[in-house]
Write a protein that holds these residues in place. Structure first.
Motif, PDB file in Angstrom:
ATOM      1  N   ARG A  42      35.151  37.253  -7.754  1.00  0.00           N
ATOM      2  CA  ARG A  42      34.504  36.042  -7.214  1.00  0.00           C
ATOM      3  C   ARG A  42      34.481  34.868  -8.163  1.00  0.00           C
ATOM      4  NH1 ARG A  42      31.722  40.547  -4.812  1.00  0.00           N
ATOM      5  NH2 ARG A  42      30.119  40.720  -6.387  1.00  0.00           N
ATOM      6  N   ARG A  43      34.076  35.101  -9.429  1.00  0.00           N
ATOM      7  CA  ARG A  43      34.120  34.043 -10.444  1.00  0.00           C
ATOM      8  C   ARG A  43      33.478  32.733  -9.990  1.00  0.00           C
ATOM      9  NH1 ARG A  43      38.363  36.006 -13.886  1.00  0.00           N
ATOM     10  NH2 ARG A  43      38.167  34.198 -15.200  1.00  0.00           N
ATOM     11  N   PHE A  87      30.535  29.808 -10.204  1.00  0.00           N
ATOM     12  CA  PHE A  87      29.826  29.247 -11.349  1.00  0.00           C
ATOM     13  C   PHE A  87      28.354  29.595 -11.202  1.00  0.00           C
ATOM     14  CE2 PHE A  87      33.515  26.400 -10.659  1.00  0.00           C
ATOM     15  CZ  PHE A  87      34.240  26.833 -11.763  1.00  0.00           C
ATOM     16  N   GLN A  88      27.939  30.614 -11.944  1.00  0.00           N
ATOM     17  CA  GLN A  88      26.622  31.221 -11.755  1.00  0.00           C
ATOM     18  C   GLN A  88      25.446  30.281 -11.982  1.00  0.00           C
ATOM     19  OE1 GLN A  88      25.869  34.970 -12.068  1.00  0.00           O
ATOM     20  NE2 GLN A  88      27.975  35.584 -11.742  1.00  0.00           N
ATOM     21  N   HIS A  89      25.604  29.356 -12.944  1.00  0.00           N
ATOM     22  CA  HIS A  89      24.462  28.499 -13.278  1.00  0.00           C
ATOM     23  C   HIS A  89      24.412  27.241 -12.421  1.00  0.00           C
ATOM     24  CE1 HIS A  89      23.614  31.039 -16.632  1.00  0.00           C
ATOM     25  NE2 HIS A  89      24.789  30.802 -17.194  1.00  0.00           N
ATOM     26  N   MET A  90      25.408  27.061 -11.583  1.00  0.00           N
ATOM     27  CA  MET A  90      25.436  25.851 -10.767  1.00  0.00           C
ATOM     28  C   MET A  90      24.942  26.180  -9.360  1.00  0.00           C
ATOM     29  SD  MET A  90      29.089  24.416 -12.159  1.00  0.00           S
ATOM     30  CE  MET A  90      28.984  22.703 -11.745  1.00  0.00           C
ATOM     31  N   SER A  91      24.493  25.158  -8.645  1.00  0.00           N
ATOM     32  CA  SER A  91      23.973  25.406  -7.311  1.00  0.00           C
ATOM     33  C   SER A  91      25.131  25.709  -6.351  1.00  0.00           C
ATOM     34  CB  SER A  91      23.174  24.210  -6.816  1.00  0.00           C
ATOM     35  OG  SER A  91      24.055  23.163  -6.487  1.00  0.00           O
ATOM     36  N   GLU A 130      27.003  22.598  -5.628  1.00  0.00           N
ATOM     37  CA  GLU A 130      27.835  22.152  -6.753  1.00  0.00           C
ATOM     38  C   GLU A 130      29.095  23.008  -6.866  1.00  0.00           C
ATOM     39  OE1 GLU A 130      24.687  20.234  -9.951  1.00  0.00           O
ATOM     40  OE2 GLU A 130      24.939  22.390  -9.900  1.00  0.00           O
ATOM     41  N   MET A 146      32.918  21.631  -6.720  1.00  0.00           N
ATOM     42  CA  MET A 146      33.973  21.926  -7.690  1.00  0.00           C
ATOM     43  C   MET A 146      35.237  22.360  -6.967  1.00  0.00           C
ATOM     44  SD  MET A 146      33.199  21.338 -10.796  1.00  0.00           S
ATOM     45  CE  MET A 146      32.425  19.867 -10.227  1.00  0.00           C
ATOM     46  N   GLY A 173      24.069  32.128  -9.080  1.00  0.00           N
ATOM     47  CA  GLY A 173      23.912  33.444  -9.689  1.00  0.00           C
ATOM     48  C   GLY A 173      22.843  34.296  -9.023  1.00  0.00           C
ATOM     49  N   THR A 174      21.969  33.654  -8.244  1.00  0.00           N
ATOM     50  CA  THR A 174      20.897  34.428  -7.601  1.00  0.00           C
ATOM     51  C   THR A 174      21.283  34.889  -6.198  1.00  0.00           C
ATOM     52  OG1 THR A 174      19.867  32.453  -6.668  1.00  0.00           O
ATOM     53  CG2 THR A 174      19.136  33.108  -8.862  1.00  0.00           C
ATOM     54  N   LEU A 175      22.490  34.552  -5.756  1.00  0.00           N
ATOM     55  CA  LEU A 175      22.925  35.006  -4.432  1.00  0.00           C
ATOM     56  C   LEU A 175      23.259  36.488  -4.460  1.00  0.00           C
ATOM     57  CD1 LEU A 175      25.481  32.203  -3.421  1.00  0.00           C
ATOM     58  CD2 LEU A 175      23.091  32.369  -2.745  1.00  0.00           C
ATOM     59  N   SER A 176      23.217  37.123  -3.292  1.00  0.00           N
ATOM     60  CA  SER A 176      23.636  38.518  -3.212  1.00  0.00           C
ATOM     61  C   SER A 176      25.160  38.584  -3.328  1.00  0.00           C
ATOM     62  CB  SER A 176      23.198  39.111  -1.874  1.00  0.00           C
ATOM     63  OG  SER A 176      24.024  38.606  -0.848  1.00  0.00           O
ATOM     64  N   ARG A 228      34.407  27.939  -1.444  1.00  0.00           N
ATOM     65  CA  ARG A 228      34.855  27.067  -2.524  1.00  0.00           C
ATOM     66  C   ARG A 228      36.371  26.897  -2.468  1.00  0.00           C
ATOM     67  NH1 ARG A 228      33.851  29.062  -8.630  1.00  0.00           N
ATOM     68  NH2 ARG A 228      35.518  30.453  -7.978  1.00  0.00           N
ATOM     69  N   ARG A 258      30.435  21.451 -16.950  1.00  0.00           N
ATOM     70  CA  ARG A 258      29.599  22.657 -16.809  1.00  0.00           C
ATOM     71  C   ARG A 258      30.410  23.814 -16.248  1.00  0.00           C
ATOM     72  NH1 ARG A 258      25.566  20.319 -13.003  1.00  0.00           N
ATOM     73  NH2 ARG A 258      24.711  22.401 -12.771  1.00  0.00           N
ATOM     74  N   GLU A 312      31.283  27.558 -18.071  1.00  0.00           N
ATOM     75  CA  GLU A 312      30.983  28.882 -17.514  1.00  0.00           C
ATOM     76  C   GLU A 312      32.214  29.768 -17.419  1.00  0.00           C
ATOM     77  OE1 GLU A 312      28.592  29.973 -14.272  1.00  0.00           O
ATOM     78  OE2 GLU A 312      27.486  28.092 -14.325  1.00  0.00           O
ATOM     79  N   ASP A 313      33.307  29.202 -16.938  1.00  0.00           N
ATOM     80  CA  ASP A 313      34.470  30.036 -16.657  1.00  0.00           C
ATOM     81  C   ASP A 313      35.703  29.146 -16.624  1.00  0.00           C
ATOM     82  OD1 ASP A 313      36.433  31.655 -15.559  1.00  0.00           O
ATOM     83  OD2 ASP A 313      35.014  32.726 -14.277  1.00  0.00           O
ATOM     84  N   VAL A 361      21.415  34.923 -17.435  1.00  0.00           N
ATOM     85  CA  VAL A 361      21.389  35.315 -16.021  1.00  0.00           C
ATOM     86  C   VAL A 361      22.170  36.612 -15.906  1.00  0.00           C
ATOM     87  CG1 VAL A 361      22.124  34.687 -13.698  1.00  0.00           C
ATOM     88  CG2 VAL A 361      21.221  32.947 -15.232  1.00  0.00           C
ATOM     89  N   LYS A 382      25.749  39.811 -11.362  1.00  0.00           N
ATOM     90  CA  LYS A 382      25.600  40.618 -10.159  1.00  0.00           C
ATOM     91  C   LYS A 382      26.934  41.258  -9.808  1.00  0.00           C
ATOM     92  CE  LYS A 382      21.942  39.748  -7.116  1.00  0.00           C
ATOM     93  NZ  LYS A 382      21.081  38.621  -6.987  1.00  0.00           N
TER      94      LYS A 382
END
Lengths: 233, 292
Positions: free
Chosen positions: A85-86, A88-92, A95, A99, A132-135, A146, B169, B173-174, B288, B291
């Motif tokens: 999946r890769r 961007f975990q820290h972005m909404s 966002e 990208m 990053g908080t998504l399942s 994306r 950003r 991250e990647d 973080v 997952k």
């Protein structure tokens, strides 16, 4: 649309891809199946320019992709949804989607966003949430959304079902079917051979870096050797 | 009142550390490398301003501008020549290269401008008296704090709102995924070095205005302290660099005022060690869980 001709890819001294050739035609869903380590992801990474072949050529829409850096391929209509999946975990969520549309004109972002949210209503609900908080399933939807944000002519999906619960796998494949019906050309790499072949127009079976069988999705589903090796008898 | 004076001194010194720490943290965030030459960019910036104001009698604003332009170009050139060829080399090789670049800059400065200490003319002189004979704040301190606030707001808006900033950003991250989005990772890294080096130039000029001595090694100690501040706040985190910088400036000033000048660095690093024992990612370092 995509014409891969006799590529050989090495990791150092290891000959990972041995003279692979295949085609993806306009509007088709084509799948590459094979066991872990057969070279499926390596092929996708070579097509999208992250890895390079020592021989042969990769043609996309009639143009040779040799020597073009990975970041230039998106604007040519090639989108790659990578393995794992890769996102961007820290972005909404939003966002992340922006990208995906990095190469697009500002004016086309809004309608694309609407289209993706229509396909994936869950993403709309969670648009402001940190990705990053998504399942796991939602992350896969985000990764696919994306990829779609760049209006790709060819969407390459690398193991979209990996690590997902069976019900989510069904959902992801439903989405692939919907995208196919809407006319998106898809190159799908999967370990879940049965599911992949059931949605694909054509498939290629890969074994230790070589293509060992090819046919329509149904033909391969019926093929005794394929059944034995990849479909559990 | 001396307590308040110390707070003011600490915060203004900390503001300068924070501006330097931003350069470390942004470069680390994107290139995943510790740019040990960052401190020496500070020194180059200060020399540029020194010569502009001294030898060419230019106004202070022009001196700062020259320092920023030269350092920005220098940052980009260093990245292109020294670090870019090592993009896929082990991080130890990059680290040692950065140390090498640091010495190269120091020795070049010595060769070009001599090893003697020069007296830097502050950008602004005088101070604002708040309570006569007791509490005052120098204009350099006001300027340092103001610069830090402006830089923080500008960077927050840049990384949060602009396309380029978001791409930065994403790269941090990647990188491979960022490339798949069509982002030119090399250009983004260059831009990060440019921004970091421009900030180093500003910090160098402020630093030398507050402590007006200038020599080829001027940048190394503030560089190391700002690096500490970046780690303290959580390397890779922009608000962390601000928090770490200010705290470090205040701790250093208090240690000098109330404990011992000679021991101030020891106190600063002792605090760093304690913070890292309790919070290994730094005060605002993000963690973080991944997952699957």
């Amino acid at each position: 649309m995509l014409n891969v001709n006799d590529i050989n890819v090495y990791y150092g001294a290891i000959h990972a891809i041995k003279g692979v050739s295949f085609q993806v035609n306009d509007g088709e869903v084509v799948t590459l199946i094979g066991a872990n380590g057969a070279g499926k992801s390596t092929i996708l990474n070579t097509v999208c320019g992250l890895l390079h072949s020592r021989t042969g050529s990769i043609e996309f829409l009639g143009q040779n992709l040799g020597g073009i850096p990975a970041h230039k391929l998106v604007e040519r209509g090639l989108a790659h949804v990578p393995e794992g999946r890769r996102i961007f975990q820290h972005m909404s969520v939003e966002e992340n989607l922006e990208m995906g549309a990095y190469t697009q004109a500002r004016a086309s972002i809004e309608p694309n966003l609407e289209r993706v949210y229509e396909q994936f209503p869950r993403l709309k609900e969670r648009r402001k949430q940190v990705a990053g908080t998504l399942s796991g399933g939602e992350q896969q939807m985000l990764a696919m959304g994306r990829g779609l944000m760049s209006n790709p002519k060819l969407l390459m999906l690398d193991e979209p079902s990996m690590g997902l619960a069976p019900i989510l796998v069904e959902q992801i494949f439903d989405i692939i079917k919907r995208l196919h019906q809407a006319g998106t050309t898809i190159l799908l790499v999967e370990q879940n051979a049965r599911m992949a072949l059931s949605v694909a127009d054509r498939g290629y079976v890969l074994e230790t870096g070589k293509i060992v069988a090819t046919g329509t999705g149904n033909e391969l589903l019926q093929d005794e050797a394929v059944k034995k090796a990849y479909l559990g008898g | 009142m001396s307590f308040l004076n110390n707070v003011i001194t600490g915060v203004s010194l900390g503001s300068i550390y924070a501006i330097i720490a931003l350069g470390y943290t942004m470069v680390y965030g994107i290139a995943k490398m510790l740019n040990f030459a960052h401190g020496d960019i500070i020194m180059v910036g200060a020399y540029m301003c020194f010569f502009a104001m001294g030898s060419f009698s230019l106004p202070p604003a022009a001196g700062v501008l020259l320092a920023v332009v030269v350092c920005t170009v220098l940052g980009i050139v260093i990245e292109r020549l020294a670090y870019k060829p090592l993009r896929s080399a082990p991080s130890l090789a990059v680290l040692i290269t950065a140390i090498g670049v640091s010495y190269l800059l120091q020795n070049s400065a010595q060769l070009l401008w001599g090893a003697d200490t020069k007296t830097f003319r502050p950008l602004v002189e005088g101070s604002l008296v708040l309570v006569p004979d007791q509490l005052s704040i120098s204009y350099v301190a006001v300027l340092s704090i103001a610069c830090c606030v402006v830089v923080m707001i500008a960077l927050t808006l840049f990384t949060g709102q602009t396309k380029m900033g978001k791409a930065m950003r994403a790269c941090s991250e990647d990188k491979a995924a960022a490339q798949l989005m069509g982002i030119d990772v090399n250009a983004t890294i260059s831009m990060t070095f440019a921004i970091g080096s421009a900030l180093a130039a500003v910090a160098g000029v402020l630093m030398c205005s507050a402590y007006p001595v200038l020599s080829p090694t001027t940048g190394s100690m503030p560089g190391i302290r700002a690096f500490t501040a970046a780690v303290f706040g959580g390397i890779g985190s922009v608000p962390g660099a601000l928090l770490g910088g200010i705290l470090l400036g205040v701790i250093e000033t208090f240690a000098k005022a109330y404990i011992s000048t000679a021991l101030s660095d020891a106190v600063v690093f002792a605090v760093l060690i304690i913070v890292l024992l309790v919070k290994p990612a730094g005060l605002m370092g993000k963690y973080v869980p991944e997952k699957v």
